[in-house]
Write a protein that holds these residues in place. Structure first.
Motif, PDB file in Angstrom:
ATOM      1  N   ARG A   1       0.736  -1.110  -0.010  1.00  0.00           N
ATOM      2  CA  ARG A   1       0.048  -0.051   0.041  1.00  0.00           C
ATOM      3  C   ARG A   1       0.926   1.372   0.102  1.00  0.00           C
ATOM      4  NH1 ARG A   1      -2.187   0.594   5.252  1.00  0.00           N
ATOM      5  NH2 ARG A   1      -3.656  -1.137   4.936  1.00  0.00           N
ATOM      6  N   GLU A   2       1.913   1.358   0.887  1.00  0.00           N
ATOM      7  CA  GLU A   2       2.801   2.595   1.092  1.00  0.00           C
ATOM      8  C   GLU A   2       3.672   2.524  -0.325  1.00  0.00           C
ATOM      9  OE1 GLU A   2       2.798   4.830   3.015  1.00  0.00           O
ATOM     10  OE2 GLU A   2       1.752   3.869   4.587  1.00  0.00           O
ATOM     11  N   THR A   3       3.767   1.680  -0.971  1.00  0.00           N
ATOM     12  CA  THR A   3       4.667   1.696  -2.356  1.00  0.00           C
ATOM     13  C   THR A   3       3.720   2.327  -3.468  1.00  0.00           C
ATOM     14  OG1 THR A   3       5.807  -0.253  -1.750  1.00  0.00           O
ATOM     15  CG2 THR A   3       5.832   0.439  -4.105  1.00  0.00           C
ATOM     16  N   ILE A   4       2.399   1.881  -3.475  1.00  0.00           N
ATOM     17  CA  ILE A   4       1.288   2.380  -4.270  1.00  0.00           C
ATOM     18  C   ILE A   4       1.120   3.852  -3.983  1.00  0.00           C
ATOM     19  CG2 ILE A   4      -0.840   2.265  -5.162  1.00  0.00           C
ATOM     20  CD1 ILE A   4      -0.813  -0.762  -4.262  1.00  0.00           C
ATOM     21  N   ARG A   5       1.140   4.289  -2.796  1.00  0.00           N
ATOM     22  CA  ARG A   5       0.704   5.569  -2.390  1.00  0.00           C
ATOM     23  C   ARG A   5       1.922   6.475  -2.742  1.00  0.00           C
ATOM     24  NH1 ARG A   5      -2.750   7.184   1.279  1.00  0.00           N
ATOM     25  NH2 ARG A   5      -2.836   5.226   2.375  1.00  0.00           N
ATOM     26  N   SER A   6       3.179   6.095  -2.587  1.00  0.00           N
ATOM     27  CA  SER A   6       4.189   6.957  -2.830  1.00  0.00           C
ATOM     28  C   SER A   6       4.245   7.059  -4.496  1.00  0.00           C
ATOM     29  CB  SER A   6       5.653   6.336  -2.352  1.00  0.00           C
ATOM     30  OG  SER A   6       5.790   6.144  -0.938  1.00  0.00           O
ATOM     31  N   HIS A   7       4.029   6.053  -5.113  1.00  0.00           N
ATOM     32  CA  HIS A   7       4.005   5.745  -6.514  1.00  0.00           C
ATOM     33  C   HIS A   7       2.855   7.051  -7.126  1.00  0.00           C
ATOM     34  CE1 HIS A   7       4.474   4.002 -10.553  1.00  0.00           C
ATOM     35  NE2 HIS A   7       3.220   4.580 -10.734  1.00  0.00           N
ATOM     36  N   PHE A   8       1.814   7.042  -6.409  1.00  0.00           N
ATOM     37  CA  PHE A   8       0.844   8.057  -7.064  1.00  0.00           C
ATOM     38  C   PHE A   8       1.344   9.414  -6.679  1.00  0.00           C
ATOM     39  CE2 PHE A   8      -2.943   4.912  -6.801  1.00  0.00           C
ATOM     40  CZ  PHE A   8      -3.071   4.626  -7.974  1.00  0.00           C
ATOM     41  N   GLU A   9       1.680   9.622  -5.625  1.00  0.00           N
ATOM     42  CA  GLU A   9       2.390  10.974  -5.313  1.00  0.00           C
ATOM     43  C   GLU A   9       3.431  11.254  -6.146  1.00  0.00           C
ATOM     44  OE1 GLU A   9       3.493  10.684  -1.163  1.00  0.00           O
ATOM     45  OE2 GLU A   9       1.348  10.893  -0.530  1.00  0.00           O
ATOM     46  N   LYS A  10       4.494  10.558  -6.532  1.00  0.00           N
ATOM     47  CA  LYS A  10       5.360  10.926  -7.462  1.00  0.00           C
ATOM     48  C   LYS A  10       5.031  10.769  -8.913  1.00  0.00           C
ATOM     49  CE  LYS A  10       9.885  11.733  -7.526  1.00  0.00           C
ATOM     50  NZ  LYS A  10      10.321  12.918  -6.902  1.00  0.00           N
ATOM     51  N   GLU A  11       4.003  10.032  -9.215  1.00  0.00           N
ATOM     52  CA  GLU A  11       3.531   9.977 -10.595  1.00  0.00           C
ATOM     53  C   GLU A  11       2.687  11.238 -10.894  1.00  0.00           C
ATOM     54  OE1 GLU A  11       2.203   6.266 -13.019  1.00  0.00           O
ATOM     55  OE2 GLU A  11       0.789   6.668 -11.726  1.00  0.00           O
ATOM     56  N   GLU A  12       2.004  11.947 -10.310  1.00  0.00           N
ATOM     57  CA  GLU A  12       1.144  12.903 -10.221  1.00  0.00           C
ATOM     58  C   GLU A  12       2.100  14.215 -10.536  1.00  0.00           C
ATOM     59  OE1 GLU A  12      -2.267  15.536  -8.849  1.00  0.00           O
ATOM     60  OE2 GLU A  12      -0.778  14.861  -7.211  1.00  0.00           O
ATOM     61  N   GLU A  13       3.407  14.276  -9.590  1.00  0.00           N
ATOM     62  CA  GLU A  13       4.259  15.166  -9.470  1.00  0.00           C
ATOM     63  C   GLU A  13       4.778  15.384 -10.919  1.00  0.00           C
ATOM     64  OE1 GLU A  13       8.311  16.140  -7.589  1.00  0.00           O
ATOM     65  OE2 GLU A  13       7.144  14.774  -6.488  1.00  0.00           O
ATOM     66  N   LEU A  14       5.051  13.970 -11.383  1.00  0.00           N
ATOM     67  CA  LEU A  14       6.141  14.235 -12.614  1.00  0.00           C
ATOM     68  C   LEU A  14       5.476  13.909 -13.978  1.00  0.00           C
ATOM     69  CD1 LEU A  14       9.102  12.013 -11.332  1.00  0.00           C
ATOM     70  CD2 LEU A  14       8.408  14.243 -11.214  1.00  0.00           C
ATOM     71  N   PHE A  15       4.071  13.599 -14.010  1.00  0.00           N
ATOM     72  CA  PHE A  15       3.361  13.242 -15.120  1.00  0.00           C
ATOM     73  C   PHE A  15       3.332  14.602 -16.390  1.00  0.00           C
ATOM     74  CE2 PHE A  15      -0.864  13.450 -17.479  1.00  0.00           C
ATOM     75  CZ  PHE A  15      -0.674  12.052 -18.371  1.00  0.00           C
TER      76      PHE A  15
END
Length: 1001
Positions: free
Chosen positions: A386-400
């Motif tokens: 879960r924490e990996t997915i959450r970090s992924h979403f936060e980073k992905e939106e930032e860099l999208f």
């Protein structure tokens, strides 16, 4: 999508460190040229003298000359010079993720360009690295062809491949640059396959492959030599290498070290990602039964801090875990629908944003990343996923919006945890948990996502966004890889798919963003866009922490395959973009302690304090620092309060460096630059703490932060600096040409080359194993010639080589060469390589000075105020976030203590409003994009507009070279904008350390 490779100075420095060791070695073609001339002079016939056309030429430098070159290189790279030449083994130390494969590949081309060396063996310790090297050579082919005009011919030594023997013969009997890639097990193990290299084979005319290979006099490049055992090391001499080059981040033995880029260097130079750790720690106590997991603390000016906590609630169909936002006073027993486990005073007593903790009425204290209560193994893995997915979403939106695809990597120990073929749908435990948590978190966070990003997420089905990369059996099923004693995968199928898909994974059209792979994938593969690494194993990892994080340390690339480095995004924003989050199955403290220990073990020879022992043996131009001189320096630094009692540098040292008022003993003042380099090498170990960040401790989140009412006051300033610009270099080429010509005529000196000519005769008896020229003939006469006579026709494109090195037009180079004095031009035919290198250096220095003086800016558009809008940012109050009043935000996130002190001074001064300029505010320069720190509006007797660049502390050391050039270009940029103003106001750009450096104080 293809990765684009960029020439970087630190990599070129590493290449030159090796190539300069052989400075004075003539090019192979020149050896032949002088060889032919000497035959005519001596009256010998060509058949009497053997010149092996295909092999690498012999080293014609004496040991004293190589040692002298070695010492120069070591001194240049702030390494202690060796006193004698022990062997022709040379060590290059490069941190994981900084491109050592690129470096030694480029070194191959450069050695060929300078000296004509063309036969190389890359020796590796495992199949994983072997496959990774092969893929790297494939990907860099076009890049190096553009630079050097050539391509490598390379192959993997593998007796199972039909083409193996043909490739070996071509390796020894062809003039092209040939590279053979071998894993040492192919010749240094007990297997029948490894013995074939020592057997006479019919397909090789009854010759042994090892003899054919050694006849080429190869140069041996060893990748990760610390993984070679004593047996493998002892057998390397079987190849009779001309010399050996060793590349690793963690050498066990350094031999002659010529270049070092360790973990601290790589971090300081922003060549790798910063590491953030989400430590998941289970704290079970007999007094605690209720499950709780603190995710993060939220801060806002609108309300008191709140906390996001996962707990259990009672529903009609059973117990369910949910993530809920709590405030002080909330009763978990009531909110859980009266679950008995929360009956004993589970009430939120305090949510403290400063200590980043939550205290319950019953005394339980929660820290982010801590789970208390009944937490089993399955629940811990679910939290990690879960924490990996959450970090992924936060980073992905930032860099999208930047066009940077984000990848996450899960390491697991068994394939069936991901793909279980005994089940109807084949999904293993981790795949099922992943899909459940992915959908849950996506729906939970969707209100925070912008429309375009959410549409991207919705365009892919959850079953298509993750994939497993493992070994494949004959039925095409994923299986656990076969591993050796150290746990490395032995079969190629474990790497084939992931290697082939390395570039495709970076494409937004490829739906896979989450990768599950086996823990045996320790090395040989990495991807620049890995931003999250999660280790899903039932026991704490026995693999080193550096191996784990090494898969994701490389700087990321965008959708065009271009590196998103500090030059592209700006110094201040670099680590915001390039940040690797490790979701560990242990606490942050345990993980960080282990990783720091590994770092310290590998940099044990790096001086971390300014002490007599660490200074002794270093060189200052023409002298070595002995114990007496070292004592004098240490006493002087202590007297001036530059070091504390432990030899660690103080703030006063950095302040004096910034002011250029460094106090040195009288007989050391002429060595100011060398001492500055020593200071650069010696940094206290707190840097290691900065390299590894506790993601959870920085989990105070300020949500939906937007510019406040102060922004209206700032608009008049913003309207003066909001212009995008482009630059042009309007310089007088004749003036540049004349300056270069003058310096060449005044300064150019080149080295004379030496040639060894051997007269040999054929042996009376020849054994069948005598397949090399050396073994079939005996030397009867040797002669050393120092050539200071101009050679005949030389097949080198002088104009083209200089144009390629300096990026000037061929016509401009031609004019320079036409104007230099005849005696200087004649030096080209005495030593062409040395002539090209030194002339190119003079041109580059004069060009840099001319560019700064001649740059001009033009407007090309305007920045929108949207660049000031921040959706959210994380930090910790008083650690890197402060509450402010005169800034255009209610909070300020600072990058250094200098910035923090400067901002606090602005709050107390006669300032109307100020803004920390966002990273998207960039000034283009020939040295890369530049992002200034602050814009400050001051009104007293008149209105003044300041753009301030804060420098101090460790940053003072960066105010050199490229950074200094960027500041000079920025001055021209703001001078241009200042001249555009319709009123009398001027934009004042200054580099400052404190508010006192601004003129209005």
């Amino acid at each position: 999508m293809k990765l684009r490779f960029k020439e970087q100075q630190y990599q070129i420095d590493a290449v030159n460190a090796i190539c300069d060791i052989f400075d004075g070695q003539p090019r192979k073609s020149l050896i032949k040229n002088i060889f032919d001339r000497e035959i005519k002079k001596s009256g010998l016939i060509e058949e009497e003298i053997i010149y092996n056309t295909f092999a690498n030429p012999k080293l014609l430098l004496g040991e004293d000359e190589i040692l002298k070159n070695l010492q120069k290189v070591q001194q240049r790279n702030s390494l202690k010079p060796d006193r004698k030449l022990e062997s022709l083994n040379f060590t290059v130390e490069m941190e994981t993720g900084t491109g050592k494969t690129y470096v030694y590949t480029r070194t191959i081309f450069e050695l060929n360009r300078r000296y004509g060396f063309s036969k190389f063996i890359i020796m590796v310790p495992s199949i994983a690295i072997r496959e990774g090297v092969h893929k790297s050579l494939e990907m860099t082919q076009e890049h190096f062809k553009e630079i050097f005009g050539k391509k490598l011919r390379f192959f993997i030594y593998d007796t199972k491949r039909p083409s193996n023997l043909t490739n070996i013969k071509s390796f020894a009997e062809n003039n092209d640059i040939w590279v053979m890639i071998m894993n040492y097990q192919a010749f240094a193990s007990r297997s029948e396959e490894s013995k074939k290299i020592y057997r006479e084979l019919d397909l090789m005319n009854s010759n042994r492959p090892i003899d054919v290979i050694r006849s080429a006099r190869p140069i041996l490049i060893i990748d990760e030599p610390q993984k070679f055992g004593d047996t493998a090391e002892s057998k390397l001499k079987e190849f009779d290498p001309l010399f050996i080059l060793r590349y690793s981040a963690t050498h066990k033995k350094d031999f002659h070290k010529v270049y070092r880029l360790d973990a601290i260097d790589a971090y300081n130079k922003k060549l790798v990602k910063k590491i953030s750790v989400k430590g998941i720690e289970v704290k079970n106590t007999t007094a605690t039964t209720g499950y709780l997991y603190l995710d993060e603390i939220l801060v806002s000016k609108e309300h008191y801090p709140k906390a996001k906590i996962e707990f259990e609630i009672k529903q009609k169909n059973g117990i369910k875990r949910v993530l809920k936002t709590f405030k002080e006073g909330d009763n978990l027993y009531e909110l859980s629908n009266n679950l008995t486990e929360y009956k004993d005073s589970y009430v939120i007593k305090e949510i403290n944003a400063l200590t980043n903790s939550v205290t319950l009425l019953n005394g339980i204290v929660l820290k982010p990343g801590e789970a208390v209560g009944e937490v089993n193994e399955d629940l811990l893995r679910r939290i990690q996923i879960r924490e990996t997915i959450r970090s992924h979403f936060e980073k992905e939106e930032e860099l999208f919006h930047r066009g940077i695809k984000v990848l996450s990597l899960f390491f697991i120990d068994e394939v069936k945890k991901y793909r279980n073929y005994d089940q109807p749908d084949t999904k293993g435990e981790y795949a099922r948990i992943f899909e459940e948590e992915y959908e849950k978190i996506k729906n939970e966070m969707k209100s925070l996502f912008n429309k375009e990003y959410f549409e991207y997420l919705e365009s892919f089905d959850v079953t298509n966004i993750h994939q497993g990369y493992f070994s494949i059996d004959k039925k095409g099923r994923l299986v656990d890889p076969k591993t050796d004693r150290e746990g490395n995968a032995k079969d190629e199928s474990a790497y084939e798919l992931i290697m082939k898909n390395k570039e495709r994974l970076l494409s937004f059209e490829e739906p896979v963003r989450f990768i599950f792979s086996h823990s045996a994938l320790r090395e040989g593969w990495d991807n620049p866009n890995i931003f999250q690494i999660c280790t899903l194993r039932h026991t704490k990892s026995t693999i080193s922490k550096r191996q784990e994080i090494g898969r994701g340390l490389r700087i990321c690339v965008d959708r065009n395959g271009e590196r998103v480095d500090a030059e592209k995004v700006g110094e201040d924003e670099f680590f915001e973009v390039n940040n690797l989050t490790v979701i560990a199955n242990e606490s942050y403290e345990e993980f960080a302690k282990s990783l720091q220990k590994e770092y310290l073990e590998t940099i044990k020879d790096r001086p971390l304090t300014f002490s007599v022992d660490n200074l002794k043996g270093l060189r200052l131009k023409d002298r070595e620092i002995d114990e007496q001189l070292a004592n004098k320096l240490v006493i002087s630094f202590a007297k001036n309060d530059y070091i504390d009692d432990d030899g660690v540098f103080t703030q006063k040292l950095y302040e004096d460096l910034e002011k250029d008022t460094l106090q040195l003993p009288e007989n050391f003042r002429e060595y100011k630059e060398e001492i500055f380099k020593i200071i650069q090498r010696i940094e206290n170990s707190t840097i290691l703490k900065n390299m590894i960040e506790n993601e959870k401790s920085k989990n105070v989140k300020v949500e939906k932060l937007t510019p406040n009412e102060n922004f209206k006051k700032f608009e008049e300033f913003w309207n003066k600096i909001k212009f995008k610009t482009t630059y042009r270099i309007d310089f007088d080429s004749d003036e540049l040409i004349n300056k270069v010509v003058q310096r060449i005529n005044d300064e150019l000196e080149i080295k004379k080359i030496k040639i060894e000519i051997s007269q040999i005769e054929q042996k009376e008896q020849i054994k069948t194993t005598d397949v090399t020229n050396q073994s079939m003939f005996a030397t009867t006469k040797r002669q050393i010639i120092q050539s200071d006579v101009a050679l005949g026709n030389i097949a080198i494109d002088l104009v083209g080589e200089l144009a390629k090195s300096t990026y000037l037009k061929r016509a401009t180079i031609g004019k320079i060469l036409q104007k230099i004095s005849p005696n200087k031009f004649a030096m080209f035919k005495i030593n062409p390589e040395d002539f090209i290198i030194k002339v190119a250096h003079i041109i580059e220095e004069e060009k840099a000075t001319t560019f700064i003086q001649s740059i001009a800016y033009d407007t090309s558009g305007e920045y929108d105020t949207e660049i000031f809008t921040i959706n959210n940012f994380k930090g910790k109050l008083e650690e890197d976030i402060i509450e402010v009043k005169k800034h255009i935000y209610d909070y300020l996130k600072y990058d250094s203590q200098i910035e923090k002190a400067f901002a606090k001074d602005l709050e107390n001064g006669d300032i109307v409003v100020y803004a920390k300029l966002p990273s998207k505010f960039k000034i283009p320069t020939p040295a890369g994009y530049y992002n200034p720190d602050f814009a400050i509006l001051f009104k007293k007797e008149k209105t003044m507009y300041f753009i301030a660049e804060t420098k101090g502390s460790l940053k003072s050391m960066e105010l050199r070279g490229k950074e200094k050039a960027k500041i000079e270009y920025a001055k021209r940029h703001f001078e241009y904008l200042s001249n555009l103003q319709k009123d009398e106001s001027k934009l004042i750009y200054k580099v400052v350390k404190s508010i006192e450096d601004l003129d209005f104080v």
